[in-house]
Design an enzyme around this catalytic site. Structure first.
Site, short mmCIF file in Angstrom:
data_model
loop_
_atom_site.label_atom_id
_atom_site.label_comp_id
_atom_site.label_asym_id
_atom_site.label_seq_id
_atom_site.Cartn_x
_atom_site.Cartn_y
_atom_site.Cartn_z
N LYS A 1 0.84 -1.21 0.00
CA LYS A 1 0.00 0.00 0.00
C LYS A 1 0.87 1.26 0.00
O LYS A 1 0.59 2.22 -0.72
CB LYS A 1 -0.93 -0.01 1.22
CG LYS A 1 -2.05 -1.04 1.10
CD LYS A 1 -2.78 -1.27 2.41
CE LYS A 1 -3.78 -2.43 2.27
NZ LYS A 1 -4.41 -2.79 3.53
N GLN B 1 -5.15 -1.42 9.85
CA GLN B 1 -4.86 -2.73 9.25
C GLN B 1 -5.39 -3.84 10.16
O GLN B 1 -5.04 -3.92 11.34
CB GLN B 1 -3.34 -2.87 9.05
CG GLN B 1 -2.93 -4.12 8.32
CD GLN B 1 -3.38 -4.14 6.85
OE1 GLN B 1 -3.29 -3.15 6.14
NE2 GLN B 1 -3.90 -5.28 6.40
N ASP C 1 -11.41 2.48 3.82
CA ASP C 1 -11.64 1.04 3.64
C ASP C 1 -13.13 0.76 3.43
O ASP C 1 -13.50 -0.34 3.01
CB ASP C 1 -11.18 0.28 4.90
CG ASP C 1 -9.82 -0.39 4.68
OD1 ASP C 1 -9.47 -0.64 3.52
OD2 ASP C 1 -9.13 -0.66 5.69
#
Ligand code: NAD
Length: 282
Positions: free
Chosen positions: A52, A96, A119
């Site tokens: 990422k 995460q 997200d």
């Protein structure tokens, strides 16, 4: 049969996003910032974060990685997320997952404001998508929709079958297909007659996390088959949920694993971050 090339499509998208990030800066918005919060030592998470960060650099987004130790307390993590929520230079926040077991994931995700939830995991964003309004969609299902769009797959009125109902893939996938006017069937581990249901699909999305769950006898001639699965086979090789070699003989279009949906997920994370930054200027 057309092979849907997610790697190539994701590279094209990153090139487009680079232009949007540059335009944002040119308009005086400053550098777009994505905060990535990682707690603990999960090795897979470290790989994902590296990917990422690299992708952010490529398109001109600055990534701020907060790597906290395994023993981080709930209150400490909440304080960090609350400060990132207030920070105007941070346009997107990514927590995460999975988190160490002692942390309350739901409570931490709730600290991320919907406008910075790149997200698309927050209850507000999922609710917006469920109501067919403008919300941030989860990256993987959004990546699937983008592949279907860019490969000119007709969705309206088609029967789409989604195998999997997780909050991060199957469920939002079904909502996005419904919003695009597909007739949607969602299958899961308790579904009876999976084979027959899948065999009726014009568009079949496999997101169960079971190697070779989808065999050729479950696929209609000419169907579009999207394989979200990322599994390891007996030899440790990456494989999807679809028996690719057999199914490609029947499908009109199919995604490979690797090189299908996977690269699109990261591209959509960048896209959601740029969307969030652009909204912040309005
Ligand atoms: P999950 O384990 O949370 O959910 C799996 C879903 O599949 C569940 O809803 C379950 O009911 C259903 N299921 C399991 N076995 C089934 C069976 N035999 N028949 C029918 N349904 C069944 O997993 P997830 O997080 O949704 O991920 C699914 C897969 O997608 C995994 O392989 C994961 O690694 C992969 N994934 C890929 C990406 C990507 O970027 N390509 C992103 C996220 C997840």
């Amino acid at each position: 049969m057309i092979l849907i090339d997610g790697k190539k499509t994701a590279a094209e998208i990153r090139a487009e996003l680079k232009e949007r990030a540059a335009a944002f800066e040119a308009r005086g918005g400053g550098k777009i910032g994505l905060a990535v919060v990682c707690i603990g030592d999960d090795p897979a998470s470290k790989v994902y974060i590296r990917n990422k960060v690299k992708a952010c650099e490529e398109v001109g987004i600055s990534s701020l990685v907060y790597a906290l130790p395994e023993e981080t307390a709930q209150a400490e993590a909440e304080t960090l997320l609350a400060s990132l929520a207030e920070n105007a230079a941070v346009h997107g926040i990514l927590l995460q997952l999975p988190l160490p077991a002692h942390l309350d994931t739901e409570r931490l995700l709730a600290k991320i404001p919907a406008k910075k939830d790149v997200d698309g995991f927050s209850a507000q964003n999922i609710g917006e998508i469920a109501l067919h309004r403008n919300g941030t969609a989860a990256c993987t299902p959004r990546g699937v929709m983008e592949l279907l769009r860019r490969y000119h797959v007709e969705i309206c009125g088609k029967h789409a079958v989604v195998v999997g109902r997780s909050n991060i893939v199957g469920r939002p996938m079904a909502l996005l297909l419904l919003n695009a006017d597909a007739t949607v069937t969602v299958c899961h581990s308790r579904t009876q007659g999976l084979k027959e249901i899948c065999a009726g699909a014009d568009i079949l999305v496999a997101a169960a996390g079971r190697p070779k769950l989808i065999t050729a006898d479950m696929v209609k001639e000419g169907a579009v088959v999207i394989d979200v699965g990322m599994n390891r086979d007996a030899n440790g090789k990456l494989c999807g949920d679809v028996d690719f070699e057999a199914v490609k003989e029947k499908a009109s279009m199919i995604t490979p694993v690797p090189g299908g949906v996977g690269p699109m997920t990261v591209a959509m994370l960048l896209s959601n971050t740029i969307d969030a930054a652009e909204r912040s200027l309005k």
